[in-house]
Scaffold this active site. Structure first.
Site, PDB file in Angstrom:
ATOM      1  N   TYR A 251     -13.774   0.828   3.958  1.00  0.00           N
ATOM      2  CA  TYR A 251     -14.123   1.403   2.657  1.00  0.00           C
ATOM      3  C   TYR A 251     -15.392   0.744   2.120  1.00  0.00           C
ATOM      4  CZ  TYR A 251     -13.781   2.833  -2.184  1.00  0.00           C
ATOM      5  OH  TYR A 251     -14.056   3.358  -3.421  1.00  0.00           O
ATOM      6  N   GLU A 252     -15.435  -0.580   2.197  1.00  0.00           N
ATOM      7  CA  GLU A 252     -16.601  -1.302   1.682  1.00  0.00           C
ATOM      8  C   GLU A 252     -17.848  -0.961   2.485  1.00  0.00           C
ATOM      9  OE1 GLU A 252     -16.390  -5.663   1.528  1.00  0.00           O
ATOM     10  OE2 GLU A 252     -18.571  -5.653   1.513  1.00  0.00           O
TER      11      GLU A 252
ATOM     12  N   ASP B 269       4.435   0.335  -4.165  1.00  0.00           N
ATOM     13  CA  ASP B 269       3.708  -0.260  -5.286  1.00  0.00           C
ATOM     14  C   ASP B 269       3.615  -1.786  -5.167  1.00  0.00           C
ATOM     15  OD1 ASP B 269       2.636  -0.836  -7.772  1.00  0.00           O
ATOM     16  OD2 ASP B 269       4.456  -0.327  -8.884  1.00  0.00           O
TER      17      ASP B 269
ATOM     18  N   ASP C 285      -8.627   1.624  -7.029  1.00  0.00           N
ATOM     19  CA  ASP C 285      -8.994   2.975  -7.461  1.00  0.00           C
ATOM     20  C   ASP C 285      -9.652   2.887  -8.834  1.00  0.00           C
ATOM     21  OD1 ASP C 285      -7.984   4.211  -5.184  1.00  0.00           O
ATOM     22  OD2 ASP C 285      -5.964   4.352  -6.022  1.00  0.00           O
TER      23      ASP C 285
ATOM     24  N   GLU D 139       0.861  -1.194   0.000  1.00  0.00           N
ATOM     25  CA  GLU D 139       0.000   0.000   0.000  1.00  0.00           C
ATOM     26  C   GLU D 139       0.897   1.244   0.000  1.00  0.00           C
ATOM     27  OE1 GLU D 139      -3.504   0.842  -0.015  1.00  0.00           O
ATOM     28  OE2 GLU D 139      -2.420   2.730  -0.159  1.00  0.00           O
TER      29      GLU D 139
ATOM     30  N   ASP E   2     -17.265  -1.751  -5.810  1.00  0.00           N
ATOM     31  CA  ASP E   2     -18.620  -1.185  -5.699  1.00  0.00           C
ATOM     32  C   ASP E   2     -18.809  -0.180  -6.823  1.00  0.00           C
ATOM     33  OD1 ASP E   2     -16.591   0.466  -4.392  1.00  0.00           O
ATOM     34  OD2 ASP E   2     -18.239   1.845  -3.959  1.00  0.00           O
TER      35      ASP E   2
ATOM     36  N   LYS F 199     -12.652   7.829 -15.690  1.00  0.00           N
ATOM     37  CA  LYS F 199     -12.631   8.440 -17.026  1.00  0.00           C
ATOM     38  C   LYS F 199     -11.987   7.477 -18.019  1.00  0.00           C
ATOM     39  CE  LYS F 199     -12.408  13.151 -15.382  1.00  0.00           C
ATOM     40  NZ  LYS F 199     -11.484  14.139 -14.862  1.00  0.00           N
TER      41      LYS F 199
HETATM   42  C1  LIG Z   1     -10.191   2.635  -2.971  1.00  0.00           C
HETATM   43  S1  LIG Z   1      -8.870   2.144  -1.989  1.00  0.00           S
HETATM   44  C2  LIG Z   1      -9.395   0.543  -1.374  1.00  0.00           C
HETATM   45  C3  LIG Z   1      -8.605   0.085  -0.198  1.00  0.00           C
HETATM   46  C4  LIG Z   1      -8.866  -1.343   0.277  1.00  0.00           C
HETATM   47  N1  LIG Z   1      -8.490  -2.316  -0.724  1.00  0.00           N
HETATM   48  C5  LIG Z   1     -10.287  -1.557   0.700  1.00  0.00           C
HETATM   49  O1  LIG Z   1     -11.020  -2.268   0.006  1.00  0.00           O
HETATM   50  O2  LIG Z   1     -10.665  -1.017   1.747  1.00  0.00           O
HETATM   51  C6  LIG Z   1      -7.645   1.681  -3.196  1.00  0.00           C
HETATM   52  C7  LIG Z   1      -6.261   1.551  -2.623  1.00  0.00           C
HETATM   53  O3  LIG Z   1      -5.344   1.084  -3.601  1.00  0.00           O
HETATM   54  C8  LIG Z   1      -4.099   1.698  -3.329  1.00  0.00           C
HETATM   55  N2  LIG Z   1      -3.234   1.609  -4.530  1.00  0.00           N
HETATM   56  C9  LIG Z   1      -3.287   2.357  -5.655  1.00  0.00           C
HETATM   57  N3  LIG Z   1      -2.301   2.004  -6.499  1.00  0.00           N
HETATM   58  C10 LIG Z   1      -1.596   1.005  -5.896  1.00  0.00           C
HETATM   59  C11 LIG Z   1      -0.460   0.234  -6.250  1.00  0.00           C
HETATM   60  N4  LIG Z   1       0.171   0.401  -7.419  1.00  0.00           N
HETATM   61  N5  LIG Z   1      -0.007  -0.685  -5.369  1.00  0.00           N
HETATM   62  C12 LIG Z   1      -0.628  -0.880  -4.179  1.00  0.00           C
HETATM   63  N6  LIG Z   1      -1.717  -0.183  -3.793  1.00  0.00           N
HETATM   64  C13 LIG Z   1      -2.196   0.748  -4.638  1.00  0.00           C
HETATM   65  C14 LIG Z   1      -4.476   3.112  -2.941  1.00  0.00           C
HETATM   66  O4  LIG Z   1      -3.448   3.780  -2.230  1.00  0.00           O
HETATM   67  C15 LIG Z   1      -5.716   2.862  -2.091  1.00  0.00           C
HETATM   68  O5  LIG Z   1      -5.415   2.708  -0.735  1.00  0.00           O
END
Ligand SMILES: C[S@@+](CC[C@H](N)C(=O)[O-])C[C@H]1O[C@@H](n2cnc3c(N)ncnc32)[C@H](O)[C@@H]1O
Length: 238
Positions: A218-219, A119, A141, A87, A177, A145
C-alpha cells in the site's frame, strides 16, 4: 486526559471498511482453512504473551495490517518477539497468511505471528494494560469527509486505549500518506502529550522512513503510483 485507563470498547467501534473483495485463490483459501485456525487469536478471554506464545516475550500489535507485509517483515526481524495483527478484510488476511507461511507456503513459516480476522480494538481491549512493547497503525482508512471524522482510528478513545496497553517506554508507530489524516492525527496526538512523547528532533525524522519499518504494498503504491509523500511518526509511551 487520564493515562492508564482502557476505553470502553463498546464506544470504540471502528469497523466500517469492507470485509471482502475478490474470491480467494485456492492456495489462499487453503491457508485460511488450515493455517489461520492454528495461529488465530482466541475469540474470547485475555490476550497475553503467555497465552499466545507460551512465554513472556515482548509483544507487538498491528492494527489493520492490510496484506501483512509490515507485520511479517517485523516478525522475521525479531524472531524472539511475538506479533499480533488484526484485520477485518479477508483478502488481506489471506495475503498475510502467504507471508507468514513463507514463500507462499513453500518456505519456513513464521512461528511468532498470531492473527485476528476482525476488529483490532476488540482484541486490544482484551490485552492487559501495560503489556505491549510496540503498537503499529499504518495508513489507517482516511475517512476524509469531516462528517466521518469520528470513524478514524486516530481519535481520543482509541488513543487512550493505545496508551493504556503500551508499557511505559513502549512505542506507538503511525504512518500515513494522507494530508487530511496527518493534520487530524497530529491534532489528536497533541491532546495526548501527557501519555506520549513524539520522537522527533527534525523534519527528516517524520519524512524519512525509520529503520526497522518495512514498506507495505500500500505504501509503495502511494509513493510510486500516486506520487504521495509518506509521513512516519514514532511516539514513546511516557
Ligand atoms: C488503507 S489500509 C492499510 C493497510 C496496511 N496497514 C498498510 O499500510 O499496508 C487500512 C486497513 O485498515 C483495516 N481496518 C479498518 N478498520 C479496522 C479495524 N477496526 N480493525 C482492524 N483493521 C481495520 C482495513 O480493512 C484496511 O485493510
Amino acid at each position: 486526559m487520564t493515562a492508564h485507563k482502557s476505553g470502553d470498547p463498546t464506544t470504540l467501534n471502528r469497523l466500517y471498511g469492507r470485509a471482502k473483495g475478490k474470491p480467494l485463490r485456492a492456495g489462499q483459501q487453503g491457508l485460511v482453512d488450515n493455517l489461520l485456525p492454528r495461529i488465530a487469536v482466541p475469540l474470547e478471554g485475555p490476550v497475553t504473551s503467555e497465552i499466545l506464545f507460551g512465554d513472556d516475550r515482548p509483544m507487538h500489535f498491528e492494527i489493520g495490517f492490510g496484506g501483512g507485509e509490515h507485520m511479517a517483515g517485523r516478525a522475521d526481524m525479531l524472531p524472539n518477539h511475538g506479533f499480533i495483527g488484526a484485520e477485518p478484510f479477508i483478502n488481506g488476511v489471506a495475503q498475510a497468511l502467504t507471508h507468514v507461511a513463507g514463500d507462499n507456503g513453500a518456505g519456513t513459516p513464521l512461528g511468532n505471528v498470531r492473527i485476528h480476522h476482525g476488529d483490532a480494538l476488540e482484541v486490544l481491549a482484551r490485552i492487559p494494560d501495560d503489556s505491549l512493547s510496540f503498537l503499529y497503525l499504518l495508513h489507517p482508512d482516511p475517512w476524509p469527509k469531516a462528517r466521518h471524522a469520528k470513524r478514524r482510528m486516530m481519535n481520543d478513545g482509541p488513543v487512550d486505549m493505545f496508551a493504556a496497553k503500551l508499557k511505559p517506554g513502549g512505542e506507538f508507530r503511525f504512518g500515513t500518506d494522507h494530508a487530511v489524516y496527518v493534520r487530524h492525527a497530529l491534532m489528536v496526538m497533541q491532546r495526548h502529550t501527557d501519555q506520549f512523547e513524539w520522537l522527533c528532533d527534525k523534519p527528516q525524522d517524520f519524512q524519512v522512513r525509520p529503520g526497522g519499518w518495512p514498506e507495505t504494498r500500500y505504501e509503495n503504491k502511494a509513493r510510486t503510483v500516486y506520487g504521495h509523500e509518506v509521513w512516519y511518526f514514532r511516539y514513546r509511551r511516557k
